[in-house]
Scaffold this active site. Sequence first.
Site, PDB file in Angstrom:
ATOM      1  N   LEU A  15      -4.827 -12.202   6.587  1.00  0.00           N
ATOM      2  CA  LEU A  15      -5.893 -11.444   7.252  1.00  0.00           C
ATOM      3  C   LEU A  15      -6.128 -10.116   6.508  1.00  0.00           C
ATOM      4  O   LEU A  15      -5.356  -9.742   5.631  1.00  0.00           O
ATOM      5  CB  LEU A  15      -5.495 -11.189   8.705  1.00  0.00           C
ATOM      6  CG  LEU A  15      -5.266 -12.447   9.559  1.00  0.00           C
ATOM      7  CD1 LEU A  15      -4.707 -12.085  10.927  1.00  0.00           C
ATOM      8  CD2 LEU A  15      -6.576 -13.226   9.717  1.00  0.00           C
ATOM      9  N   GLY A  74      -9.066  -9.200   4.863  1.00  0.00           N
ATOM     10  CA  GLY A  74     -10.250  -9.236   3.996  1.00  0.00           C
ATOM     11  C   GLY A  74     -10.040  -8.642   2.617  1.00  0.00           C
ATOM     12  O   GLY A  74      -8.911  -8.519   2.124  1.00  0.00           O
ATOM     13  N   THR A  75     -11.155  -8.283   2.000  1.00  0.00           N
ATOM     14  CA  THR A  75     -11.127  -7.670   0.666  1.00  0.00           C
ATOM     15  C   THR A  75     -10.267  -6.413   0.707  1.00  0.00           C
ATOM     16  O   THR A  75      -9.420  -6.186  -0.164  1.00  0.00           O
ATOM     17  CB  THR A  75     -12.566  -7.271   0.255  1.00  0.00           C
ATOM     18  OG1 THR A  75     -13.389  -8.423   0.299  1.00  0.00           O
ATOM     19  CG2 THR A  75     -12.606  -6.650  -1.121  1.00  0.00           C
ATOM     20  N   CYS A  76     -10.484  -5.601   1.730  1.00  0.00           N
ATOM     21  CA  CYS A  76      -9.841  -4.285   1.826  1.00  0.00           C
ATOM     22  C   CYS A  76      -8.322  -4.376   1.677  1.00  0.00           C
ATOM     23  O   CYS A  76      -7.738  -3.749   0.797  1.00  0.00           O
ATOM     24  CB  CYS A  76     -10.236  -3.658   3.162  1.00  0.00           C
ATOM     25  SG  CYS A  76      -9.324  -2.187   3.571  1.00  0.00           S
ATOM     26  N   GLY A 131     -19.054   3.104 -11.573  1.00  0.00           N
ATOM     27  CA  GLY A 131     -19.015   3.378 -10.130  1.00  0.00           C
ATOM     28  C   GLY A 131     -17.588   3.649  -9.702  1.00  0.00           C
ATOM     29  O   GLY A 131     -16.685   3.726 -10.532  1.00  0.00           O
ATOM     30  N   GLY A 158     -14.812   0.981 -10.791  1.00  0.00           N
ATOM     31  CA  GLY A 158     -14.530   1.051 -12.229  1.00  0.00           C
ATOM     32  C   GLY A 158     -13.704   2.285 -12.586  1.00  0.00           C
ATOM     33  O   GLY A 158     -12.752   2.199 -13.374  1.00  0.00           O
ATOM     34  N   GLU A 190     -11.755   4.158 -10.533  1.00  0.00           N
ATOM     35  CA  GLU A 190     -10.387   4.115  -9.983  1.00  0.00           C
ATOM     36  C   GLU A 190      -9.501   3.208 -10.857  1.00  0.00           C
ATOM     37  O   GLU A 190      -8.386   3.560 -11.202  1.00  0.00           O
ATOM     38  CB  GLU A 190     -10.408   3.597  -8.537  1.00  0.00           C
ATOM     39  CG  GLU A 190     -10.931   4.628  -7.539  1.00  0.00           C
ATOM     40  CD  GLU A 190     -10.793   4.209  -6.079  1.00  0.00           C
ATOM     41  OE1 GLU A 190     -11.169   5.010  -5.219  1.00  0.00           O
ATOM     42  OE2 GLU A 190     -10.339   3.081  -5.784  1.00  0.00           O
ATOM     43  N   LEU A 203     -18.238   0.058   2.399  1.00  0.00           N
ATOM     44  CA  LEU A 203     -16.999   0.795   2.628  1.00  0.00           C
ATOM     45  C   LEU A 203     -16.289   0.237   3.851  1.00  0.00           C
ATOM     46  O   LEU A 203     -16.942  -0.143   4.844  1.00  0.00           O
ATOM     47  CB  LEU A 203     -17.306   2.281   2.868  1.00  0.00           C
ATOM     48  CG  LEU A 203     -17.845   3.055   1.666  1.00  0.00           C
ATOM     49  CD1 LEU A 203     -18.344   4.423   2.087  1.00  0.00           C
ATOM     50  CD2 LEU A 203     -16.780   3.194   0.574  1.00  0.00           C
ATOM     51  N   HIS A 210      -2.941  28.972   6.283  1.00  0.00           N
ATOM     52  CA  HIS A 210      -2.660  29.453   4.928  1.00  0.00           C
ATOM     53  C   HIS A 210      -1.213  29.138   4.563  1.00  0.00           C
ATOM     54  O   HIS A 210      -0.328  29.321   5.387  1.00  0.00           O
ATOM     55  CB  HIS A 210      -2.884  30.963   4.856  1.00  0.00           C
ATOM     56  CG  HIS A 210      -2.475  31.551   3.545  1.00  0.00           C
ATOM     57  ND1 HIS A 210      -3.257  31.422   2.418  1.00  0.00           N
ATOM     58  CD2 HIS A 210      -1.358  32.224   3.167  1.00  0.00           C
ATOM     59  CE1 HIS A 210      -2.635  32.011   1.396  1.00  0.00           C
ATOM     60  NE2 HIS A 210      -1.481  32.504   1.831  1.00  0.00           N
TER      61      HIS A 210
HETATM   62  P1  FAD Z   1     -14.349  -8.099   3.636  1.00  0.00           P
HETATM   63  O1  FAD Z   1     -13.262  -7.117   3.630  1.00  0.00           O
HETATM   64  O2  FAD Z   1     -14.891  -8.571   2.341  1.00  0.00           O
HETATM   65  O3  FAD Z   1     -13.854  -9.334   4.488  1.00  0.00           O
HETATM   66  C1  FAD Z   1     -14.582 -10.479   4.656  1.00  0.00           C
HETATM   67  C2  FAD Z   1     -13.636 -11.628   4.918  1.00  0.00           C
HETATM   68  O4  FAD Z   1     -14.407 -12.742   5.327  1.00  0.00           O
HETATM   69  C3  FAD Z   1     -12.859 -12.076   3.693  1.00  0.00           C
HETATM   70  O5  FAD Z   1     -11.482 -12.085   3.963  1.00  0.00           O
HETATM   71  C4  FAD Z   1     -13.375 -13.496   3.410  1.00  0.00           C
HETATM   72  O6  FAD Z   1     -12.345 -14.348   2.966  1.00  0.00           O
HETATM   73  C5  FAD Z   1     -13.851 -13.929   4.789  1.00  0.00           C
HETATM   74  N1  FAD Z   1     -14.917 -14.928   4.759  1.00  0.00           N
HETATM   75  C6  FAD Z   1     -16.066 -14.892   4.057  1.00  0.00           C
HETATM   76  N2  FAD Z   1     -16.839 -15.959   4.345  1.00  0.00           N
HETATM   77  C7  FAD Z   1     -16.143 -16.677   5.257  1.00  0.00           C
HETATM   78  C8  FAD Z   1     -16.412 -17.885   5.941  1.00  0.00           C
HETATM   79  N3  FAD Z   1     -17.549 -18.541   5.763  1.00  0.00           N
HETATM   80  N4  FAD Z   1     -15.470 -18.353   6.783  1.00  0.00           N
HETATM   81  C9  FAD Z   1     -14.298 -17.691   6.982  1.00  0.00           C
HETATM   82  N5  FAD Z   1     -14.000 -16.529   6.358  1.00  0.00           N
HETATM   83  C10 FAD Z   1     -14.916 -16.036   5.519  1.00  0.00           C
HETATM   84  N6  FAD Z   1     -13.676   0.723   0.725  1.00  0.00           N
HETATM   85  C11 FAD Z   1     -13.249   1.890   1.259  1.00  0.00           C
HETATM   86  O7  FAD Z   1     -13.743   2.288   2.307  1.00  0.00           O
HETATM   87  N7  FAD Z   1     -12.280   2.627   0.643  1.00  0.00           N
HETATM   88  C12 FAD Z   1     -11.709   2.242  -0.517  1.00  0.00           C
HETATM   89  O8  FAD Z   1     -10.838   2.933  -1.044  1.00  0.00           O
HETATM   90  C13 FAD Z   1     -12.129   1.024  -1.100  1.00  0.00           C
HETATM   91  N8  FAD Z   1     -11.579   0.580  -2.247  1.00  0.00           N
HETATM   92  C14 FAD Z   1     -11.950  -0.628  -2.754  1.00  0.00           C
HETATM   93  C15 FAD Z   1     -11.367  -1.042  -3.931  1.00  0.00           C
HETATM   94  C16 FAD Z   1     -11.719  -2.268  -4.480  1.00  0.00           C
HETATM   95  C17 FAD Z   1     -11.055  -2.729  -5.749  1.00  0.00           C
HETATM   96  C18 FAD Z   1     -12.681  -3.090  -3.809  1.00  0.00           C
HETATM   97  C19 FAD Z   1     -13.052  -4.426  -4.365  1.00  0.00           C
HETATM   98  C20 FAD Z   1     -13.275  -2.660  -2.638  1.00  0.00           C
HETATM   99  C21 FAD Z   1     -12.926  -1.427  -2.103  1.00  0.00           C
HETATM  100  N9  FAD Z   1     -13.518  -0.944  -0.932  1.00  0.00           N
HETATM  101  C22 FAD Z   1     -13.133   0.265  -0.420  1.00  0.00           C
HETATM  102  C23 FAD Z   1     -14.582  -1.702  -0.232  1.00  0.00           C
HETATM  103  C24 FAD Z   1     -14.015  -2.416   0.988  1.00  0.00           C
HETATM  104  O9  FAD Z   1     -12.969  -3.259   0.594  1.00  0.00           O
HETATM  105  C25 FAD Z   1     -15.119  -3.224   1.674  1.00  0.00           C
HETATM  106  O10 FAD Z   1     -16.215  -2.380   1.938  1.00  0.00           O
HETATM  107  C26 FAD Z   1     -14.620  -3.808   2.976  1.00  0.00           C
HETATM  108  O11 FAD Z   1     -13.525  -4.654   2.764  1.00  0.00           O
HETATM  109  C27 FAD Z   1     -15.742  -4.592   3.678  1.00  0.00           C
HETATM  110  O12 FAD Z   1     -15.250  -5.110   4.864  1.00  0.00           O
HETATM  111  P2  FAD Z   1     -15.893  -6.414   5.508  1.00  0.00           P
HETATM  112  O13 FAD Z   1     -15.125  -6.660   6.766  1.00  0.00           O
HETATM  113  O14 FAD Z   1     -17.352  -6.280   5.587  1.00  0.00           O
HETATM  114  O15 FAD Z   1     -15.633  -7.601   4.469  1.00  0.00           O
END
Ligand code: FAD
Length: 482
Positions: A53, A55-57, A198, A201, A203, A336, A461
């Site tokens: 669990l 996600g990307t984050c 951006g 890139g 970081e 974000l 301070h």
């Molecule tokens: P996500 O986190 O992308 O989650 C979506 C989830 O849905 C995924 O786990 C995927 O597997 C799942 N999914 C997709 N389609 C389906 C489906 N059909 N069925 C079941 N599951 C599915 N943001 C910040 O605020 N601070 C940071 O420091 C930061 N650093 C980052 C660094 C990197 C390298 C990257 C790539 C991103 C970073 N971000 C950061 C951005 C941040 O990760 C995203 O904005 C955030 O995760 C978006 O959240 P979300 O819930 O919309 O989607």
Amino acid sequence: MFRRTTQAVFRSLKMSKVFDVIVIGAGPGGYVCAIRSAQLGMKTACVESRKTLGGTCLNVGCIPSKSLLNLSEYYYKAQKEFNSLGIEAENIKLNLSKMMKNKNKSVLALTRGVEYLFKKNKITHIKGVGSITSQNEVTVTEQSGKKNIYQAKNIVISSGSNPASLPEIKIDENVIVSSTGALSFDSIPKELVIIGGGYIGLEMGSIWKRLGSNVTVIEFLDHIIPGMDHDISKEFLKILKKQGINFKLNSKVTSVNKVKEQAVVDLTNSKTSERERIQADKVLVAIGRKPNIDLLNLKKMNIKIDHQDRIQIDKKFQTSKKNIFAIGDVIAGPMLAHKAEEEGIAVAEIIAGQAGHVNYDVIPGVIYTSPEVATIGKTEEQLKKENIKFKIGKFPFLANSRAKVNNETEGFVKIIADEKTDKILGVHMIGPHVGNMIAEIAIAMEFGASSEDIARTCHAHPTHTEAIKEAALAVDKRPIHF
Ligand code: FAD
């Protein structure tokens, strides 16, 4: 008619497959939405195709990148700065695989934390790929190929985003990588080329530069971090160059080709038309991210998307189907994690009949390099374009006592306030710990504060936050320490 049919279908299904809310995607938008929905008494499920669990984050974004930024900074400081500060450390060595293990351990702990929160809140975790097969139905395909059908009164799409690429570049996550590949290199690339200036890139560039790579960033525009206040992006560029990162601005990548285990990058300067070729051990494509919508069955469901493939929503996050909502990276706005979380909470509250709301004027953005960059509200350029009259107060960290004793004097705080009302319109900072300091400004802006409100607030301070107070005083041309 629709109501009776839906209720009949609901009755014919096992209760374990019928929910008030099904959330598709367990990133920060989705898992937070699921928790808030459960807190509000709704029977909730969350579908996730990834093994873990968060996600990307949690898996390949915010968390692993911040782990490596933190660890690489320790390494850099121990190697380059300790001796001059009187801490004699010899034979500092990098153990990359141990560093990666530490990163993976942090990721695992946090993804397990979300599992625990699901259990605690009695949220059903459905494993597989979710697809919307009717207005109240989500079909989930398990890894084995088995399909299960679930019913829901409300569906929330939170499927996030994937790395974008260019048609002529094929990411193989080995030599030509996305941020996901760049978070797991098993050796230090000698030459690392990054396409895109951006925040992702830069970081990544900082991490690998500190660990020993020669880093070159290629950016199409004439400045880094598109959309950022120009004062900050100019200062940021200057600092990163001083750290030894190479920049090719105004440059268009025309091709990236893999030759054996290396890559050849061709670029053209858009101002001079000069062509250049760079050979690299790794190429990171960091040109942005695109909404993850392919497997959701949106077209058949008549759920509208815009020209950038983002799901279209109204003010209540409703798609073209009123009981189907969308949040996070899959809709417009800054990509974000904290923006996605706020939307997750707002949608759960809207579904529960409450007044969920997100204030898009007060969403902070932070770049976790060293020094950090943190911004919120309008930039000077935006205000000029909108013909809004403003005044500016700036204060350098060089004149902040805490920054001075910590040898972290680069950067400044810039506060922009309305010329007439003095209301804070935007704050842009580059310097030590500004990623934490921006929270003070977010609260001030949520309460509609003026720069004088901050200037008259007592700040401890010696802290870096005194630079904010001084910048607020500078709006009225009366800073004390500069
Ligand atoms: P996500 O986190 O992308 O989650 C979506 C989830 O849905 C995924 O786990 C995927 O597997 C799942 N999914 C997709 N389609 C389906 C489906 N059909 N069925 C079941 N599951 C599915 N943001 C910040 O605020 N601070 C940071 O420091 C930061 N650093 C980052 C660094 C990197 C390298 C990257 C790539 C991103 C970073 N971000 C950061 C951005 C941040 O990760 C995203 O904005 C955030 O995760 C978006 O959240 P979300 O819930 O919309 O989607």
